[in-house]
Motif scaffolding. Structure first.
Motif, PDB file in Angstrom:
ATOM      1  N   ASN A 181      68.252  79.265  27.247  1.00 22.34           N
ATOM      2  CA  ASN A 181      67.394  79.537  28.350  1.00 22.34           C
ATOM      3  C   ASN A 181      65.926  80.242  28.118  1.00 22.34           C
ATOM      4  O   ASN A 181      65.087  79.764  28.752  1.00 22.34           O
ATOM      5  CB  ASN A 181      67.874  80.891  29.504  1.00 22.34           C
ATOM      6  CG  ASN A 181      68.370  81.912  28.548  1.00 22.34           C
ATOM      7  OD1 ASN A 181      68.147  82.247  27.315  1.00 22.34           O
ATOM      8  ND2 ASN A 181      68.760  82.857  29.600  1.00 22.34           N
ATOM      9  N   ALA A 209      62.831  78.026  29.358  1.00 23.37           N
ATOM     10  CA  ALA A 209      61.675  78.661  30.348  1.00 23.37           C
ATOM     11  C   ALA A 209      60.340  78.845  29.397  1.00 23.37           C
ATOM     12  O   ALA A 209      59.501  78.810  30.108  1.00 23.37           O
ATOM     13  CB  ALA A 209      62.378  80.079  30.708  1.00 23.37           C
ATOM     14  N   PHE A 220      57.145  80.471  37.618  1.00 27.97           N
ATOM     15  CA  PHE A 220      57.737  80.343  36.425  1.00 27.97           C
ATOM     16  C   PHE A 220      57.569  81.465  35.643  1.00 27.97           C
ATOM     17  O   PHE A 220      58.675  81.894  34.694  1.00 27.97           O
ATOM     18  CB  PHE A 220      57.012  78.941  35.672  1.00 27.97           C
ATOM     19  CG  PHE A 220      57.526  77.593  36.213  1.00 27.97           C
ATOM     20  CD1 PHE A 220      58.934  77.201  35.917  1.00 27.97           C
ATOM     21  CD2 PHE A 220      56.822  77.013  37.026  1.00 27.97           C
ATOM     22  CE1 PHE A 220      59.376  76.082  36.442  1.00 27.97           C
ATOM     23  CE2 PHE A 220      57.410  75.833  37.651  1.00 27.97           C
ATOM     24  CZ  PHE A 220      58.433  75.192  37.426  1.00 27.97           C
ATOM     25  N   ILE A 227      60.893  83.171  36.726  1.00 33.63           N
ATOM     26  CA  ILE A 227      62.289  82.786  36.126  1.00 33.63           C
ATOM     27  C   ILE A 227      62.185  83.322  34.711  1.00 33.63           C
ATOM     28  O   ILE A 227      63.516  83.849  34.535  1.00 33.63           O
ATOM     29  CB  ILE A 227      61.753  81.268  36.295  1.00 33.63           C
ATOM     30  CG1 ILE A 227      61.866  80.458  37.374  1.00 33.63           C
ATOM     31  CG2 ILE A 227      63.158  80.630  35.265  1.00 33.63           C
ATOM     32  CD1 ILE A 227      61.896  79.026  37.537  1.00 33.63           C
ATOM     33  N   ILE A 228      61.170  83.607  34.195  1.00 32.65           N
ATOM     34  CA  ILE A 228      61.417  84.300  32.865  1.00 32.65           C
ATOM     35  C   ILE A 228      62.180  85.426  32.854  1.00 32.65           C
ATOM     36  O   ILE A 228      62.922  86.246  32.322  1.00 32.65           O
ATOM     37  CB  ILE A 228      60.133  84.493  31.975  1.00 32.65           C
ATOM     38  CG1 ILE A 228      59.692  83.138  31.469  1.00 32.65           C
ATOM     39  CG2 ILE A 228      60.214  85.438  30.894  1.00 32.65           C
ATOM     40  CD1 ILE A 228      60.304  82.914  30.023  1.00 32.65           C
ATOM     41  N   GLU A 259      65.823  85.155  33.695  1.00 35.49           N
ATOM     42  CA  GLU A 259      66.462  84.823  32.985  1.00 35.49           C
ATOM     43  C   GLU A 259      66.762  85.923  31.488  1.00 35.49           C
ATOM     44  O   GLU A 259      67.726  86.110  30.960  1.00 35.49           O
ATOM     45  CB  GLU A 259      66.132  83.592  32.160  1.00 35.49           C
ATOM     46  CG  GLU A 259      65.838  82.314  32.814  1.00 35.49           C
ATOM     47  CD  GLU A 259      67.141  81.750  33.133  1.00 35.49           C
ATOM     48  OE1 GLU A 259      67.960  82.012  32.455  1.00 35.49           O
ATOM     49  OE2 GLU A 259      67.457  80.928  33.878  1.00 35.49           O
ATOM     50  N   ASN A 271      64.578  72.170  37.233  1.00 37.82           N
ATOM     51  CA  ASN A 271      64.445  73.136  38.212  1.00 37.82           C
ATOM     52  C   ASN A 271      65.092  72.719  39.777  1.00 37.82           C
ATOM     53  O   ASN A 271      65.579  73.111  40.243  1.00 37.82           O
ATOM     54  CB  ASN A 271      63.137  73.859  38.359  1.00 37.82           C
ATOM     55  CG  ASN A 271      62.762  74.496  37.293  1.00 37.82           C
ATOM     56  OD1 ASN A 271      62.043  74.180  36.366  1.00 37.82           O
ATOM     57  ND2 ASN A 271      63.237  75.662  36.871  1.00 37.82           N
ATOM     58  N   HIS A 279      64.711  79.330  42.171  1.00 37.55           N
ATOM     59  CA  HIS A 279      64.210  78.578  41.038  1.00 37.55           C
ATOM     60  C   HIS A 279      63.820  77.204  41.314  1.00 37.55           C
ATOM     61  O   HIS A 279      63.007  76.505  40.841  1.00 37.55           O
ATOM     62  CB  HIS A 279      65.000  78.631  39.871  1.00 37.55           C
ATOM     63  CG  HIS A 279      65.227  80.084  39.349  1.00 37.55           C
ATOM     64  ND1 HIS A 279      66.139  80.119  38.314  1.00 37.55           N
ATOM     65  CD2 HIS A 279      64.727  81.174  39.506  1.00 37.55           C
ATOM     66  CE1 HIS A 279      66.128  81.572  37.921  1.00 37.55           C
ATOM     67  NE2 HIS A 279      65.232  82.072  38.864  1.00 37.55           N
TER      68      HIS A 279
END
Length: 255
Positions: free
Chosen positions: A57, A61, A90, A93-94, A97, A163, A205
């Motif tokens: 991941n 990412a 984005f 999203i990091i 994750e 995504n 996401h």
């Protein structure tokens, strides 16, 4: 060879939704799990091969983050000016994750850790999950293609294929599998949190997809590239699930 033609970016969005999202069916592997028909051994095989997605991941990412500031020759023109809607999406999203191990305000533990908890309760030790030879050959190829999409393709293409197309699928699958793991296999809340997290977070996401298509896929050559990216993303997803089916359900490979 005749090129693909779309009437507009909105037409492209509609056709992607029809071809890759609305028409998707539940894969036999997932269906076997949600109906409680998969054996524990088959479930462990599923666990080992699906690990290819959360295991890398950060690579995925991070690859997309590196594309948030493209060079001047970017075909999508994202660098002038920067699109802060996309950057915020984005970067968030990091945070999801990496989880609370890195960002204290993240909604859950990191997805890497959550998946290992799922594996442990199925009887697959962390040490085995971390072995380099845990993946079947087809999954190794799919996994490498998955990471290269994020690192090498323009962000628009990797975001559409990964995504939008796949996180919608993962969101739907996550909710179904979470319920099945508790009902049919007696797994705890701690072990199923990975699936509940993806059931919720992947909705967010994947939500960037329509915006990216309508904002950036204006020219015919770009529209063709976006369409191929959607096909590529769907293909990688199917390679992994089909490999699980052939390896653990049809051929009864044991873990």
């Amino acid at each position: 060879m005749e090129r693909l033609r779309f009437a507009s970016a909105q037409d492209l969005r509609k056709r992607i939704e029809e071809e890759f999202i609305a028409s998707q069916t539940v894969h036999p592997v997932v269906n076997s799990i949600i109906e409680g028909k998969a054996t524990k051994d088959q479930l462990r095989g599923f666990c080992a091969q699906m690990w290819a997605i959360p295991k890398y991941n950060y690579a995925v990412a991070g690859g997309k983050i590196s594309q948030l500031q493209p060079l001047p020759d970017d075909p999508y023109g994202m660098g002038a000016p920067y699109d802060f809607k996309v950057q915020k999406h984005f970067l968030n999203i990091i945070i999801d994750e990496a989880g609370t191990e890195v960002f204290p305000n993240a909604p859950t533990h990191g997805h890497y850790e959550l998946y290992l908890r799922f594996a442990e309760e199925l009887g697959v030790p962390r040490e085995e999950m971390e072995r380099v030879d845990i993946f079947l050959p087809q999954v190794v190829v799919a996994m490498e293609s998955w990471v290269r999409m994020a690192r090498d393709l323009p962000l628009i293409e990797s975001a559409i294929g990964m995504n939008w197309i796949n996180e919608i699928r993962f969101s739907k699958m996550g909710s179904l599998i979470e319920a099945a793991l508790k009902k049919h296999y007696g797994l705890s809340e701690r072990a199923t949190e990975f699936w509940s997290a993806h059931g919720e977070q992947d909705k967010q996401h994947s939500s960037i997809g329509p915006y990216l298509v309508e904002r950036y896929a204006i020219m015919p050559d770009i529209q063709e590239r976006v369409w191929i990216a959607a096909k590529r993303g769907a293909g990688i997803w199917m390679i992994i699930l089909d490999t699980i089916w052939m390896g653990y359900f049809e051929n009864r490979r044991h873990r």
